[in-house]
Write a protein that holds these residues in place. Structure first.
Motif, PDB file in Angstrom:
ATOM      1  N   LEU A 190       0.830  -1.207   0.000  1.00  0.00           N
ATOM      2  CA  LEU A 190       0.000   0.000   0.000  1.00  0.00           C
ATOM      3  C   LEU A 190       0.865   1.258   0.000  1.00  0.00           C
ATOM      4  O   LEU A 190       0.532   2.250  -0.675  1.00  0.00           O
ATOM      5  CB  LEU A 190      -0.931   0.011   1.221  1.00  0.00           C
ATOM      6  N   ILE A 191       1.968   1.224   0.742  1.00  0.00           N
ATOM      7  CA  ILE A 191       2.881   2.381   0.767  1.00  0.00           C
ATOM      8  C   ILE A 191       3.466   2.603  -0.620  1.00  0.00           C
ATOM      9  O   ILE A 191       3.510   3.742  -1.120  1.00  0.00           O
ATOM     10  CB  ILE A 191       4.003   2.168   1.811  1.00  0.00           C
ATOM     11  N   GLU A 192       3.899   1.521  -1.247  1.00  0.00           N
ATOM     12  CA  GLU A 192       4.468   1.638  -2.597  1.00  0.00           C
ATOM     13  C   GLU A 192       3.424   2.162  -3.583  1.00  0.00           C
ATOM     14  O   GLU A 192       3.708   3.030  -4.428  1.00  0.00           O
ATOM     15  CB  GLU A 192       5.011   0.273  -3.051  1.00  0.00           C
ATOM     16  N   GLN A 193       2.223   1.654  -3.452  1.00  0.00           N
ATOM     17  CA  GLN A 193       1.123   2.112  -4.323  1.00  0.00           C
ATOM     18  C   GLN A 193       0.853   3.608  -4.096  1.00  0.00           C
ATOM     19  O   GLN A 193       0.668   4.362  -5.048  1.00  0.00           O
ATOM     20  CB  GLN A 193      -0.126   1.281  -4.025  1.00  0.00           C
ATOM     21  N   ASN A 194       0.849   4.041  -2.844  1.00  0.00           N
ATOM     22  CA  ASN A 194       0.631   5.448  -2.515  1.00  0.00           C
ATOM     23  C   ASN A 194       1.768   6.310  -3.071  1.00  0.00           C
ATOM     24  O   ASN A 194       1.518   7.400  -3.611  1.00  0.00           O
ATOM     25  CB  ASN A 194       0.513   5.622  -1.000  1.00  0.00           C
ATOM     26  N   ASN A 195       2.994   5.826  -2.950  1.00  0.00           N
ATOM     27  CA  ASN A 195       4.144   6.576  -3.497  1.00  0.00           C
ATOM     28  C   ASN A 195       4.036   6.721  -5.013  1.00  0.00           C
ATOM     29  O   ASN A 195       4.358   7.781  -5.569  1.00  0.00           O
ATOM     30  CB  ASN A 195       5.457   5.911  -3.108  1.00  0.00           C
TER      31      ASN A 195
ATOM     32  N   THR B  97       1.264   6.769  -6.691  1.00  0.00           N
ATOM     33  CA  THR B  97       0.181   7.733  -6.917  1.00  0.00           C
ATOM     34  C   THR B  97       0.705   9.162  -6.733  1.00  0.00           C
ATOM     35  O   THR B  97       0.355  10.060  -7.516  1.00  0.00           O
ATOM     36  CB  THR B  97      -0.988   7.466  -5.949  1.00  0.00           C
ATOM     37  N   ILE B  98       1.544   9.382  -5.717  1.00  0.00           N
ATOM     38  CA  ILE B  98       2.132  10.714  -5.489  1.00  0.00           C
ATOM     39  C   ILE B  98       2.979  11.126  -6.688  1.00  0.00           C
ATOM     40  O   ILE B  98       2.865  12.257  -7.195  1.00  0.00           O
ATOM     41  CB  ILE B  98       2.962  10.731  -4.184  1.00  0.00           C
ATOM     42  N   ILE B  99       3.816  10.217  -7.165  1.00  0.00           N
ATOM     43  CA  ILE B  99       4.687  10.519  -8.310  1.00  0.00           C
ATOM     44  C   ILE B  99       3.838  10.844  -9.536  1.00  0.00           C
ATOM     45  O   ILE B  99       4.090  11.832 -10.247  1.00  0.00           O
ATOM     46  CB  ILE B  99       5.646   9.334  -8.587  1.00  0.00           C
ATOM     47  N   LYS B 100       2.824  10.048  -9.788  1.00  0.00           N
ATOM     48  CA  LYS B 100       1.959  10.274 -10.954  1.00  0.00           C
ATOM     49  C   LYS B 100       1.212  11.605 -10.822  1.00  0.00           C
ATOM     50  O   LYS B 100       1.087  12.351 -11.802  1.00  0.00           O
ATOM     51  CB  LYS B 100       0.962   9.124 -11.106  1.00  0.00           C
ATOM     52  N   THR B 101       0.745  11.911  -9.615  1.00  0.00           N
ATOM     53  CA  THR B 101       0.027  13.172  -9.402  1.00  0.00           C
ATOM     54  C   THR B 101       0.941  14.365  -9.644  1.00  0.00           C
ATOM     55  O   THR B 101       0.524  15.356 -10.256  1.00  0.00           O
ATOM     56  CB  THR B 101      -0.555  13.219  -7.981  1.00  0.00           C
ATOM     57  N   ARG B 102       2.172  14.283  -9.204  1.00  0.00           N
ATOM     58  CA  ARG B 102       3.130  15.370  -9.446  1.00  0.00           C
ATOM     59  C   ARG B 102       3.368  15.558 -10.944  1.00  0.00           C
ATOM     60  O   ARG B 102       3.462  16.684 -11.441  1.00  0.00           O
ATOM     61  CB  ARG B 102       4.457  15.077  -8.744  1.00  0.00           C
TER      62      ARG B 102
ATOM     63  N   TYR C 137      -4.804  19.874  -7.023  1.00  0.00           N
ATOM     64  CA  TYR C 137      -3.672  18.943  -6.973  1.00  0.00           C
ATOM     65  C   TYR C 137      -2.941  19.056  -5.641  1.00  0.00           C
ATOM     66  O   TYR C 137      -2.546  18.041  -5.051  1.00  0.00           O
ATOM     67  CB  TYR C 137      -2.692  19.214  -8.130  1.00  0.00           C
ATOM     68  N   ASP C 138      -2.758  20.293  -5.150  1.00  0.00           N
ATOM     69  CA  ASP C 138      -2.094  20.478  -3.863  1.00  0.00           C
ATOM     70  C   ASP C 138      -2.892  19.810  -2.732  1.00  0.00           C
ATOM     71  O   ASP C 138      -2.305  19.146  -1.865  1.00  0.00           O
ATOM     72  CB  ASP C 138      -1.933  21.977  -3.547  1.00  0.00           C
ATOM     73  N   ASN C 139      -4.190  19.984  -2.758  1.00  0.00           N
ATOM     74  CA  ASN C 139      -5.032  19.360  -1.730  1.00  0.00           C
ATOM     75  C   ASN C 139      -4.938  17.827  -1.806  1.00  0.00           C
ATOM     76  O   ASN C 139      -4.835  17.140  -0.775  1.00  0.00           O
ATOM     77  CB  ASN C 139      -6.487  19.804  -1.864  1.00  0.00           C
ATOM     78  N   TYR C 140      -4.963  17.322  -3.033  1.00  0.00           N
ATOM     79  CA  TYR C 140      -4.883  15.871  -3.220  1.00  0.00           C
ATOM     80  C   TYR C 140      -3.520  15.361  -2.764  1.00  0.00           C
ATOM     81  O   TYR C 140      -3.426  14.316  -2.088  1.00  0.00           O
ATOM     82  CB  TYR C 140      -5.168  15.512  -4.684  1.00  0.00           C
ATOM     83  N   LEU C 141      -2.441  16.074  -3.116  1.00  0.00           N
ATOM     84  CA  LEU C 141      -1.105  15.666  -2.669  1.00  0.00           C
ATOM     85  C   LEU C 141      -1.000  15.711  -1.141  1.00  0.00           C
ATOM     86  O   LEU C 141      -0.401  14.817  -0.531  1.00  0.00           O
ATOM     87  CB  LEU C 141      -0.032  16.562  -3.292  1.00  0.00           C
ATOM     88  N   HIS C 142      -1.577  16.745  -0.554  1.00  0.00           N
ATOM     89  CA  HIS C 142      -1.576  16.846   0.909  1.00  0.00           C
ATOM     90  C   HIS C 142      -2.284  15.628   1.516  1.00  0.00           C
ATOM     91  O   HIS C 142      -1.795  15.028   2.498  1.00  0.00           O
ATOM     92  CB  HIS C 142      -2.264  18.157   1.342  1.00  0.00           C
ATOM     93  N   HIS C 143      -3.401  15.249   0.927  1.00  0.00           N
ATOM     94  CA  HIS C 143      -4.134  14.053   1.377  1.00  0.00           C
ATOM     95  C   HIS C 143      -3.265  12.802   1.220  1.00  0.00           C
ATOM     96  O   HIS C 143      -3.211  11.947   2.124  1.00  0.00           O
ATOM     97  CB  HIS C 143      -5.444  13.910   0.590  1.00  0.00           C
TER      98      HIS C 143
ATOM     99  N   TYR D 187      -0.005  12.577   1.205  1.00  0.00           N
ATOM    100  CA  TYR D 187       1.064  12.602   2.208  1.00  0.00           C
ATOM    101  C   TYR D 187       0.536  12.180   3.586  1.00  0.00           C
ATOM    102  O   TYR D 187       1.233  11.473   4.332  1.00  0.00           O
ATOM    103  CB  TYR D 187       1.723  13.980   2.290  1.00  0.00           C
ATOM    104  N   GLU D 188      -0.690  12.595   3.918  1.00  0.00           N
ATOM    105  CA  GLU D 188      -1.290  12.163   5.181  1.00  0.00           C
ATOM    106  C   GLU D 188      -1.516  10.649   5.180  1.00  0.00           C
ATOM    107  O   GLU D 188      -1.274   9.975   6.178  1.00  0.00           O
ATOM    108  CB  GLU D 188      -2.620  12.893   5.421  1.00  0.00           C
TER     109      GLU D 188
END
Length: 164
Positions: free
Chosen positions: A38-43, A45-50, A64-70, A72-73
């Motif tokens: 799940l951590i790898e999947q989240n990472n 997703t973060i890379i793709k979102t950026r 996008y900033d709000n989604y990235l903030h989410h 990271y949480e």
């Protein structure tokens, strides 16, 4: 008479408990791997979102900033879960080590008892053979004594017949 260990049921019980604990450890390891996935999947997703944010319309930057903030949480929560899962795994492993130690102690005791039993059986067999040997020796000496008495009796008869 074959060897019978008086604590065999205890050994079997401890082996069952050890195997159950091993299954718990395997489940805990699977949970750690699941959280790591799940951590790898989240990472990812973060890379793709950026990457998507770079090509997005400037009006969407705040979303996008709000989604990235989410994300990271979520990453922080997953890291916390991972640490808890690793702590649980270590705890379960320590229990498994204790159970393995308990089984080994009883198996070592069983082996010592079996060796003592075999030594006792060996001593009993030697005693039995010794008694048989003593009886054979006694019988043999009795037979020799009887043979000598018969020879003496025959010699005596032979001397008595020669005199007449």
């Amino acid at each position: 008479m074959p060897f019978k260990y008086r604590l065999q049921k205890v050994v079997e019980f401890r082996i069952r408990k050890k195997e159950e604990q091993l299954q718990i450890v395997i489940k805990a390891q699977a949970e750690v791997r699941r959280i790591e996935g799940l951590i790898e999947q989240n990472n990812q997703t973060i890379i793709k979102t950026r990457q998507d944010m770079r090509t997005a319309d400037p009006m969407m930057y705040e979303s996008y900033d709000n989604y990235l903030h989410h994300l990271y949480e979520v990453a922080e929560q997953l890291e916390t879960q991972k640490q808890e899962a690793i702590a649980q795994l270590e705890h379960e492993k320590s229990i498994l080590v204790e159970r393995e130690k308990d089984v080994k102690i009883l198996e070592k005791h069983k082996e010592k008892m079996k060796e003592a039993y075999l030594e006792e059986e060996k001593a009993t067999e030697l005693k039995r053979l010794s008694e048989v040997a003593v009886q054979k020796y006694f019988r043999k000496t009795q037979e020799q004594k009887e043979d000598k008495e018969k020879e003496l009796a025959l010699k005596k008869e032979g001397y008595e017949q020669n005199e007449y």
